[in-house]
Design a protein around this motif. Structure first.
Motif, PDB file in Angstrom:
ATOM      1  N   TYR A 175       0.815  -1.207   0.000  1.00  0.00           N
ATOM      2  CA  TYR A 175       0.000   0.000   0.000  1.00  0.00           C
ATOM      3  C   TYR A 175       0.854   1.264   0.000  1.00  0.00           C
ATOM      4  CZ  TYR A 175      -3.640   3.286   1.509  1.00  0.00           C
ATOM      5  OH  TYR A 175      -4.516   4.334   1.602  1.00  0.00           O
ATOM      6  N   GLY A 176       2.134   1.113   0.303  1.00  0.00           N
ATOM      7  CA  GLY A 176       3.008   2.280   0.305  1.00  0.00           C
ATOM      8  C   GLY A 176       3.591   2.611   1.652  1.00  0.00           C
ATOM      9  N   LEU A 177       3.621   1.609   2.557  1.00  0.00           N
ATOM     10  CA  LEU A 177       4.224   1.793   3.879  1.00  0.00           C
ATOM     11  C   LEU A 177       5.390   0.820   4.012  1.00  0.00           C
ATOM     12  CD1 LEU A 177       0.897   1.993   5.938  1.00  0.00           C
ATOM     13  CD2 LEU A 177       2.294   3.899   5.133  1.00  0.00           C
ATOM     14  N   PRO A 178       6.521   1.102   3.363  1.00  0.00           N
ATOM     15  CA  PRO A 178       7.628   0.146   3.306  1.00  0.00           C
ATOM     16  C   PRO A 178       8.260  -0.162   4.659  1.00  0.00           C
ATOM     17  CG  PRO A 178       8.321   2.297   2.475  1.00  0.00           C
ATOM     18  CD  PRO A 178       6.840   2.362   2.661  1.00  0.00           C
ATOM     19  N   ASP A 179       8.102   0.712   5.630  1.00  0.00           N
ATOM     20  CA  ASP A 179       8.704   0.503   6.953  1.00  0.00           C
ATOM     21  C   ASP A 179       7.722  -0.082   7.959  1.00  0.00           C
ATOM     22  OD1 ASP A 179      11.088   1.623   6.017  1.00  0.00           O
ATOM     23  OD2 ASP A 179      10.443   3.653   6.539  1.00  0.00           O
ATOM     24  N   PHE A 180       6.631  -0.663   7.450  1.00  0.00           N
ATOM     25  CA  PHE A 180       5.583  -1.103   8.377  1.00  0.00           C
ATOM     26  C   PHE A 180       6.075  -2.159   9.350  1.00  0.00           C
ATOM     27  CE2 PHE A 180       2.125  -3.976   9.560  1.00  0.00           C
ATOM     28  CZ  PHE A 180       1.295  -3.080  10.223  1.00  0.00           C
ATOM     29  N   ARG A 181       6.842  -3.150   8.876  1.00  0.00           N
ATOM     30  CA  ARG A 181       7.292  -4.224   9.774  1.00  0.00           C
ATOM     31  C   ARG A 181       8.130  -3.646  10.925  1.00  0.00           C
ATOM     32  NH1 ARG A 181       6.396  -9.223   7.165  1.00  0.00           N
ATOM     33  NH2 ARG A 181       5.971  -8.952   4.938  1.00  0.00           N
ATOM     34  N   ARG A 182       8.996  -2.705  10.614  1.00  0.00           N
ATOM     35  CA  ARG A 182       9.794  -2.084  11.663  1.00  0.00           C
ATOM     36  C   ARG A 182       8.907  -1.286  12.615  1.00  0.00           C
ATOM     37  NH1 ARG A 182      11.807   2.849  12.160  1.00  0.00           N
ATOM     38  NH2 ARG A 182      11.317   3.386   9.988  1.00  0.00           N
ATOM     39  N   GLU A 183       7.953  -0.570  12.057  1.00  0.00           N
ATOM     40  CA  GLU A 183       7.039   0.208  12.893  1.00  0.00           C
ATOM     41  C   GLU A 183       6.192  -0.704  13.773  1.00  0.00           C
ATOM     42  OE1 GLU A 183       6.989   3.339  13.308  1.00  0.00           O
ATOM     43  OE2 GLU A 183       8.368   3.933  11.724  1.00  0.00           O
ATOM     44  N   LEU A 184       5.854  -1.884  13.253  1.00  0.00           N
ATOM     45  CA  LEU A 184       5.057  -2.829  14.038  1.00  0.00           C
ATOM     46  C   LEU A 184       5.854  -3.330  15.240  1.00  0.00           C
ATOM     47  CD1 LEU A 184       2.506  -4.467  14.439  1.00  0.00           C
ATOM     48  CD2 LEU A 184       3.399  -6.180  12.830  1.00  0.00           C
ATOM     49  N   VAL A 185       7.149  -3.570  15.035  1.00  0.00           N
ATOM     50  CA  VAL A 185       8.009  -3.992  16.154  1.00  0.00           C
ATOM     51  C   VAL A 185       8.068  -2.890  17.210  1.00  0.00           C
ATOM     52  CG1 VAL A 185      10.368  -4.568  16.818  1.00  0.00           C
ATOM     53  CG2 VAL A 185       9.371  -5.567  14.750  1.00  0.00           C
TER      54      VAL A 185
END
Length: 206
Positions: A175-185
């Motif tokens: 969707y355009g949130l490439p840093d989502f996995r890091r943000e989820l952590v």
């Protein structure tokens, strides 16, 4: 040999005005003293108030070429001379009126720029396109942060279902949130810290 005495600023402006109009007119030395003072006051105010460039040297952004600056200077002359010097004589009251408007702009415009750019731009002489771009960048960042926060909350609801969390992460990145996995952590760590803090406060009250 001593250097020649520099003419007063009013005389420089008056002589330039006579040359621009291609009219002989009255020589500076023959002008009444009151008119000389009026020319000097108006020229001094103009020099102090009008910037040489649309952007100050310390301001990041595009610069005008020499030809563009000359064209801008000519535009200023064509626009302002009929207003502040109707009939070839400087109207001091009109000059002061225009400077009052200019002072208002210098005071109020930076407040708007400061508000819409989140403090990134606080000077009045930026190009409009740069202020708009900074505002749109800020909106994009705010929206992205809100979307990330929302999806983190959704992923937390499926914490016991790793496959679903993976689907949410893949959707977020696509969707355009490439840093989502890091943000989820980071979000999980913050939630854990908040829970531990709340638990410690509860135990302290007991």
């Amino acid at each position: 040999m001593p250097a020649p005495e520099r003419p007063p600023l009013g005389q420089v402006a008056y002589d330039a005005h006579r040359q621009a109009l291609r009219q002989g007119g009255t020589p500076w030395a023959d002008l009444p003293a009151a008119e000389q003072r009026a020319w000097t006051a108006a020229a001094t105010a103009a020099v102090e108030a009008v910037p040489v460039r649309p952007l100050p040297p310390a301001t990041p952004g595009p610069r005008l070429s020499t030809s563009e600056e000359l064209a801008l200077a000519e535009d200023r002359r064509t626009f302002w001379l009929p207003i502040i010097a109707p009939g070839g004589v400087v109207d001091v009251e009109q000059v002061l009126l225009e400077l009052g408007d200019y002072s208002h702009v210098l005071t109020e415009v930076p407040k708007v720029y400061d508000a819409v750019t989140g403090g990134r731009m606080t000077k009045p002489l930026y190009f409009a396109r740069d202020v708009i771009a900074a505002y749109e960048d800020g909106v994009t960042t705010d929206v992205s942060n809100a979307e990330t926060e929302l999806l983190c909350e959704v992923a937390q609801l499926f914490e016991d279902y790793p496959e679903d969390v993976e689907l949410i992460s893949a959707f977020a990145e696509g969707y355009g949130l490439p840093d989502f996995r890091r943000e989820l952590v980071v979000h999980r760590e913050q939630q854990t810290q908040a829970a531990a803090l709340a638990s410690g406060e509860g135990e302290a009250r007991v």
